[in-house]
Design a protein around this motif. Structure first.
Motif, PDB file in Angstrom:
ATOM      1  N   ASN A   1      55.642   4.569 -26.663  1.00  0.00           N
ATOM      2  CA  ASN A   1      54.320   4.100 -27.085  1.00  0.00           C
ATOM      3  C   ASN A   1      53.331   4.141 -25.925  1.00  0.00           C
ATOM      4  OD1 ASN A   1      53.856   3.415 -29.738  1.00  0.00           O
ATOM      5  ND2 ASN A   1      54.057   1.219 -29.429  1.00  0.00           N
ATOM      6  N   HIS A   2      53.763   3.562 -24.822  1.00  0.00           N
ATOM      7  CA  HIS A   2      52.911   3.485 -23.630  1.00  0.00           C
ATOM      8  C   HIS A   2      52.509   4.867 -23.139  1.00  0.00           C
ATOM      9  CE1 HIS A   2      51.778   3.026 -19.424  1.00  0.00           C
ATOM     10  NE2 HIS A   2      52.811   3.776 -19.095  1.00  0.00           N
ATOM     11  N   TRP A   3      53.481   5.765 -23.014  1.00  0.00           N
ATOM     12  CA  TRP A   3      53.182   7.073 -22.429  1.00  0.00           C
ATOM     13  C   TRP A   3      52.277   7.906 -23.332  1.00  0.00           C
ATOM     14  CZ3 TRP A   3      53.358   7.443 -17.597  1.00  0.00           C
ATOM     15  CH2 TRP A   3      54.375   6.859 -16.839  1.00  0.00           C
ATOM     16  N   ILE A   4      52.484   7.855 -24.632  1.00  0.00           N
ATOM     17  CA  ILE A   4      51.613   8.606 -25.534  1.00  0.00           C
ATOM     18  C   ILE A   4      50.169   8.151 -25.377  1.00  0.00           C
ATOM     19  CG2 ILE A   4      51.018   8.999 -27.961  1.00  0.00           C
ATOM     20  CD1 ILE A   4      53.989   8.887 -28.621  1.00  0.00           C
TER      21      ILE A   4
ATOM     22  N   GLY B   1      47.829   0.606 -29.143  1.00  0.00           N
ATOM     23  CA  GLY B   1      47.011   1.800 -29.337  1.00  0.00           C
ATOM     24  C   GLY B   1      47.624   2.818 -30.276  1.00  0.00           C
ATOM     25  N   TRP B   2      48.903   3.169 -30.064  1.00  0.00           N
ATOM     26  CA  TRP B   2      49.552   4.191 -30.876  1.00  0.00           C
ATOM     27  C   TRP B   2      49.789   3.730 -32.315  1.00  0.00           C
ATOM     28  CZ3 TRP B   2      50.008   8.986 -31.738  1.00  0.00           C
ATOM     29  CH2 TRP B   2      51.124   9.562 -32.354  1.00  0.00           C
ATOM     30  N   PRO B   3      50.391   2.549 -32.549  1.00  0.00           N
ATOM     31  CA  PRO B   3      50.557   2.122 -33.946  1.00  0.00           C
ATOM     32  C   PRO B   3      49.238   1.917 -34.667  1.00  0.00           C
ATOM     33  CG  PRO B   3      51.242   0.384 -32.430  1.00  0.00           C
ATOM     34  CD  PRO B   3      51.071   1.616 -31.621  1.00  0.00           C
ATOM     35  N   MET B   4      48.191   1.436 -33.968  1.00  0.00           N
ATOM     36  CA  MET B   4      46.897   1.257 -34.621  1.00  0.00           C
ATOM     37  C   MET B   4      46.271   2.597 -34.982  1.00  0.00           C
ATOM     38  SD  MET B   4      46.357  -1.868 -35.207  1.00  0.00           S
ATOM     39  CE  MET B   4      44.644  -1.754 -35.699  1.00  0.00           C
ATOM     40  N   TYR B   5      46.503   3.603 -34.152  1.00  0.00           N
ATOM     41  CA  TYR B   5      46.005   4.943 -34.478  1.00  0.00           C
ATOM     42  C   TYR B   5      46.694   5.475 -35.725  1.00  0.00           C
ATOM     43  CZ  TYR B   5      45.227   9.982 -34.151  1.00  0.00           C
ATOM     44  OH  TYR B   5      44.902  11.282 -34.442  1.00  0.00           O
TER      45      TYR B   5
ATOM     46  N   PHE C   1      48.180   3.678 -38.109  1.00  0.00           N
ATOM     47  CA  PHE C   1      47.887   2.845 -39.275  1.00  0.00           C
ATOM     48  C   PHE C   1      46.435   2.941 -39.718  1.00  0.00           C
ATOM     49  CE2 PHE C   1      51.910   0.763 -38.372  1.00  0.00           C
ATOM     50  CZ  PHE C   1      52.367   0.426 -39.638  1.00  0.00           C
ATOM     51  N   ASN C   2      45.499   2.955 -38.757  1.00  0.00           N
ATOM     52  CA  ASN C   2      44.075   2.838 -39.109  1.00  0.00           C
ATOM     53  C   ASN C   2      43.188   3.948 -38.564  1.00  0.00           C
ATOM     54  OD1 ASN C   2      44.475   0.449 -40.531  1.00  0.00           O
ATOM     55  ND2 ASN C   2      44.206  -0.820 -38.709  1.00  0.00           N
ATOM     56  N   ASN C   3      43.783   4.947 -37.882  1.00  0.00           N
ATOM     57  CA  ASN C   3      42.988   6.029 -37.299  1.00  0.00           C
ATOM     58  C   ASN C   3      42.018   5.523 -36.242  1.00  0.00           C
ATOM     59  OD1 ASN C   3      42.485   8.859 -37.240  1.00  0.00           O
ATOM     60  ND2 ASN C   3      40.553   8.557 -38.304  1.00  0.00           N
ATOM     61  N   ILE C   4      42.370   4.429 -35.589  1.00  0.00           N
ATOM     62  CA  ILE C   4      41.490   3.848 -34.578  1.00  0.00           C
ATOM     63  C   ILE C   4      41.341   4.826 -33.409  1.00  0.00           C
ATOM     64  CG2 ILE C   4      43.251   2.657 -33.233  1.00  0.00           C
ATOM     65  CD1 ILE C   4      41.309   0.239 -33.266  1.00  0.00           C
TER      66      ILE C   4
ATOM     67  N   TRP D   1      37.669   2.300 -28.072  1.00  0.00           N
ATOM     68  CA  TRP D   1      38.377   2.562 -26.822  1.00  0.00           C
ATOM     69  C   TRP D   1      39.745   1.900 -26.800  1.00  0.00           C
ATOM     70  CZ3 TRP D   1      33.883   0.155 -27.770  1.00  0.00           C
ATOM     71  CH2 TRP D   1      33.851  -1.228 -27.664  1.00  0.00           C
ATOM     72  N   ILE D   2      40.148   1.218 -27.867  1.00  0.00           N
ATOM     73  CA  ILE D   2      41.477   0.594 -27.919  1.00  0.00           C
ATOM     74  C   ILE D   2      42.291   1.266 -29.017  1.00  0.00           C
ATOM     75  CG2 ILE D   2      42.746  -1.506 -28.454  1.00  0.00           C
ATOM     76  CD1 ILE D   2      41.492  -1.620 -25.773  1.00  0.00           C
TER      77      ILE D   2
END
Length: 415
Positions: A279-282, A196-200, A202-205, A414-415
């Protein structure tokens, strides 16, 4: 050009108002109820927490480096490394939260100190400080606005049905959604927490298309926090985004050097596994602040700053939330209303406004992990209520089967 990222959202978009217990409550009403000193960050208190977190991180790292390798019994050594990763992950997250406070201007009265420390803290934790600051500020301005929010914007019926390969009519004809097998749902949660965090970044997901400056780009990193010229930022912000990337480069270089000199496995254990917990907590904390079966989302026509801020829920993280994570989960509603209140005043400020808000204040003090499971299964898409006036219409979460892993990541908000 110097850009100000710390203006209070209500000063920019207007406060709106919500129906309280006895009257319509405004931002000004809430502000007057809070002791004035709560809005004034203290150098002494903020620096105390900064040095405390640095001391805790150093102590955990030193103990792990010198003592865990000396444990002769292999299973016990593995358990010790796992325990270290979890505890250091909490410490990393608390440290990250202080960088978050710098980004809001609530760490100290000095903008220069805030941004300097924030850049160092977030860069050390592989977060692009100024890039995150820019989009996170817009999340606060437009929280729970389906057209403009930057965090966890859920799909509506048409989007959700398309990912599932069915028509909207078929989707809405299902009276009760069947939950996935527990093992499959658990696997999807793990995927969310890991990616979730790296995809946000990298891609603003999870963000809405309306959160971009211009049309969504199809280019690699075209909508990325790592690209100074991506659709997320205005051209005049590019120099700050370059500074963010420099910070990431310096940290990555330091980790590479450490790996070459002390061993990749050692750095993976000392830094890598706590970073995964960070990563998880964010992801978990942000997700559960804004995802709850009983809280609405709004289209632009019905949304106001107050409605959006109050469609947020305070969660319970117990001892770790209070002593390690600086109350970021436990008192988040107040943070959305007044983001410049330092974390050490959020409990007091929350208690001051609760009588005014009444039922408009939302909290879920149940088990955090149970809440994650509940929200993940019951909050898959949103549907408008039957109110005819679009200015009063709200969108509510609905349950549904979780889309397969091969679904297009860009469509899975949602991911």
């Amino acid at each position: 050009m110097t850009l100000d990222y710390t203006s209070h959202p209500a000063e920019i978009v207007g406060s709106g108002e919500v129906k309280g217990v006895k009257k319509m409550v405004t931002v000004d009403d809430l502000r007057r109820a809070i002791p004035a000193y709560c809005f004034k960050p203290s150098y002494i208190k903020s620096l105390f927490f900064l040095f405390r977190d640095l001391l805790v991180i150093s102590a955990f790292g030193t103990a792990a480096w010198f003592y865990i390798p000396e444990i002769q019994y292999t299973p016990a050594r593995y358990v010790a490394w796992v325990f270290y990763g979890y505890m250091q992950g909490l410490a990393f997250t608390g440290f990250w939260v202080l960088g978050h406070e710098c980004g809001h201007g609530s760490f100290s009265p000095s903008k220069l100190l805030n941004n300097s420390l924030g850049w160092v803290i977030h860069s050390s934790l592989m977060t692009p400080y100024f890039a995150w600051q820019s989009t996170h500020r817009r999340h606060h301005i437009y929280a729970n606005n389906l057209a403009k929010d930057h965090n966890y914007v859920p799909p509506q019926a048409e989007q959700y049905a398309k990912v599932l390969g069915m028509s909207t009519e078929q989707l809405e004809s299902l009276d009760e959604m069947t939950e996935d097998a527990p093992l499959a749902a658990f696997g999807r949660i793990v995927m969310q927490q890991l990616l979730g965090w790296p995809m946000y970044l990298f891609n603003n997901i999870t963000a809405s298309a309306g959160s971009l400056y211009g049309k969504q780009s199809e280019k690699l990193l075209g909508n990325s926090h790592l690209n100074p010229w991506s659709t997320l930022f205005r051209p005049e912000e590019a120099h700050l985004m370059i500074a963010s990337d420099i910070g990431l480069f310096l940290t990555a270089s330091g980790l590479y050097w450490a790996g070459q000199n002390f061993g990749v496995a050692s750095i993976a254990l000392l830094y890598g596994q706590p970073y995964l917990w960070l990563n998880h907590w964010i992801v978990a904390i942000t997700y559960l602040h804004h995802t709850h079966p009983k809280l609405p989302k709004y289209q632009a026509e019905a949304w106001t700053f107050m409605k959006g801020a109050l469609a947020t829920v305070d969660r319970n993280l117990g001892w770790s939330g209070k002593h390690m994570l600086h109350n970021i989960a436990d008192y988040h509603v107040i943070h959305h209303l007044f983001s410049r209140i330092p974390h050490y005043y959020t409990k007091e400020a929350t208690e001051a406004i609760q009588p005014l808000l009444g039922e408009q204040y939302h909290e879920d003090r149940g088990n955090f992990n149970a809440a994650m499971w509940d929200s993940f299964n019951k909050c898959q898409w949103v549907k408008a209520d039957d109110v005819e006036d679009e200015k009063e219409r709200a969108y509510w979460f609905k349950a549904g089967p979780i889309p397969p892993p091969e679904s297009d990541m860009k469509k899975r908000a949602w991911i």
